[in-house]
Design a protein around this motif. Structure first.
Motif, PDB file in Angstrom:
ATOM      1  N   TYR A  85       0.849  -1.193   0.000  1.00  0.00           N
ATOM      2  CA  TYR A  85       0.000   0.000   0.000  1.00  0.00           C
ATOM      3  C   TYR A  85       0.882   1.238   0.000  1.00  0.00           C
ATOM      4  N   LEU A  86       0.630   2.133  -0.934  1.00  0.00           N
ATOM      5  CA  LEU A  86       1.360   3.391  -1.010  1.00  0.00           C
ATOM      6  C   LEU A  86       1.213   4.176   0.288  1.00  0.00           C
ATOM      7  N   SER A  87       0.033   4.149   0.880  1.00  0.00           N
ATOM      8  CA  SER A  87      -0.202   4.906   2.119  1.00  0.00           C
ATOM      9  C   SER A  87       0.737   4.455   3.239  1.00  0.00           C
ATOM     10  N   ASP A  88       1.143   3.179   3.236  1.00  0.00           N
ATOM     11  CA  ASP A  88       2.056   2.684   4.272  1.00  0.00           C
ATOM     12  C   ASP A  88       3.428   3.342   4.186  1.00  0.00           C
ATOM     13  N   ILE A  89       3.958   3.495   2.962  1.00  0.00           N
ATOM     14  CA  ILE A  89       5.284   4.103   2.870  1.00  0.00           C
ATOM     15  C   ILE A  89       5.229   5.614   3.080  1.00  0.00           C
ATOM     16  N   VAL A  90       4.118   6.242   2.693  1.00  0.00           N
ATOM     17  CA  VAL A  90       3.966   7.670   2.969  1.00  0.00           C
ATOM     18  C   VAL A  90       3.946   7.889   4.483  1.00  0.00           C
TER      19      VAL A  90
ATOM     20  N   GLU B 133       6.654   9.551   9.601  1.00  0.00           N
ATOM     21  CA  GLU B 133       7.213   9.216  10.918  1.00  0.00           C
ATOM     22  C   GLU B 133       8.685   9.610  11.009  1.00  0.00           C
ATOM     23  N   LYS B 134       9.424   9.433   9.927  1.00  0.00           N
ATOM     24  CA  LYS B 134      10.858   9.742   9.922  1.00  0.00           C
ATOM     25  C   LYS B 134      11.137  11.241  10.041  1.00  0.00           C
ATOM     26  N   VAL B 135      10.223  12.087   9.553  1.00  0.00           N
ATOM     27  CA  VAL B 135      10.456  13.537   9.590  1.00  0.00           C
ATOM     28  C   VAL B 135       9.631  14.237  10.671  1.00  0.00           C
TER      29      VAL B 135
ATOM     30  N   ARG C 141      11.938   0.587  -0.035  1.00  0.00           N
ATOM     31  CA  ARG C 141      12.979   1.380   0.618  1.00  0.00           C
ATOM     32  C   ARG C 141      13.247   2.690  -0.137  1.00  0.00           C
ATOM     33  N   SER C 142      13.421   2.597  -1.457  1.00  0.00           N
ATOM     34  CA  SER C 142      13.747   3.806  -2.213  1.00  0.00           C
ATOM     35  C   SER C 142      12.547   4.751  -2.314  1.00  0.00           C
ATOM     36  N   LEU C 143      11.339   4.205  -2.427  1.00  0.00           N
ATOM     37  CA  LEU C 143      10.165   5.083  -2.476  1.00  0.00           C
ATOM     38  C   LEU C 143       9.927   5.779  -1.137  1.00  0.00           C
ATOM     39  N   THR C 144      10.212   5.090  -0.045  1.00  0.00           N
ATOM     40  CA  THR C 144      10.122   5.744   1.262  1.00  0.00           C
ATOM     41  C   THR C 144      11.127   6.899   1.315  1.00  0.00           C
ATOM     42  N   GLU C 145      12.332   6.654   0.827  1.00  0.00           N
ATOM     43  CA  GLU C 145      13.368   7.691   0.784  1.00  0.00           C
ATOM     44  C   GLU C 145      12.925   8.876  -0.074  1.00  0.00           C
TER      45      GLU C 145
ATOM     46  N   LEU D  45       9.434  15.566   1.832  1.00  0.00           N
ATOM     47  CA  LEU D  45       8.947  16.125   3.102  1.00  0.00           C
ATOM     48  C   LEU D  45      10.026  16.948   3.795  1.00  0.00           C
ATOM     49  N   ASP D  46      11.251  16.461   3.774  1.00  0.00           N
ATOM     50  CA  ASP D  46      12.365  17.180   4.377  1.00  0.00           C
ATOM     51  C   ASP D  46      12.506  18.568   3.753  1.00  0.00           C
ATOM     52  N   ASN D  47      12.451  18.638   2.419  1.00  0.00           N
ATOM     53  CA  ASN D  47      12.537  19.936   1.742  1.00  0.00           C
ATOM     54  C   ASN D  47      11.354  20.821   2.097  1.00  0.00           C
ATOM     55  N   ALA D  48      10.165  20.247   2.128  1.00  0.00           N
ATOM     56  CA  ALA D  48       8.972  21.035   2.453  1.00  0.00           C
ATOM     57  C   ALA D  48       9.091  21.628   3.849  1.00  0.00           C
TER      58      ALA D  48
END
Length: 164
Positions: free
Chosen positions: A17-22, A27-29, A54-58, A64-67
């Motif tokens: 699910y795309l929503s899971d990696i989003v 959570e990371k930011v 892994r890469s899509l999460t990145e 998000l980091d830039n935003a």
């Protein structure tokens, strides 16, 4: 700091699910956003995607980091997901400082930093994040675009193929 390695043979495509990696990226930011009192709004329905988790999460961590970096305190960042024909579009919208039109063609280039004198004071980094983001999207047969207005913010839109 990003850890993505540009090695095609390292990618492991799977269905999720795309929503899971989003959510994982959020959570990371989260602590970075909390320091600036920034809230992150999600509109991410349960849509399956096939890709390297892994890469899509990145990818979403980078966006998000830039935003967060380029938004003022107490702003909202919105992430939305929608199906468009045979594709999935994920938008990351901020209410930050925006990007000048003259810089937009170059922001996905390695080491490019828009308005160098201003950004060095506002945000740390080497200008690699968006080039890595573009590479991740390309490896998933997708595209990434940006719309921006100075003083109003930016919208980064990632379009990826939907599974059939």
């Amino acid at each position: 700091m990003t850890q993505f390695q540009d090695q095609n043979n390292n990618l492991q495509f799977e269905k999720f699910y795309l929503s899971d990696i989003v959510q994982e990226a959020v959570e990371k930011v989260k602590s970075q956003a909390q320091k600036k009192n920034i809230s992150i709004s999600l509109d991410t329905p349960k849509i399956y995607l096939v890709g390297d988790r892994r890469s899509l999460t990145e990818l979403f961590i980078i966006l998000l980091d830039n935003a967060i970096k380029y938004s003022s305190n107490k702003k909202v960042i919105s992430i939305s997901v929608k199906k468009i024909d045979s594709k999935i579009q994920i938008s990351v919208k901020d209410n930050g400082i925006g990007i000048e039109k003259k810089d937009i063609p170059y922001i996905f280039d390695r080491f490019y930093r828009a308005d160098k004198s201003r950004t060095k004071q506002k945000a740390k980094g080497y200008g690699l994040g968006l080039s890595i983001a573009k590479r991740i999207v390309t490896l998933h047969n997708g595209s990434i675009t940006v719309e921006s207005k100075i003083g109003k913010g930016s919208i980064f839109a990632v379009t990826l193929p939907k599974i059939k």
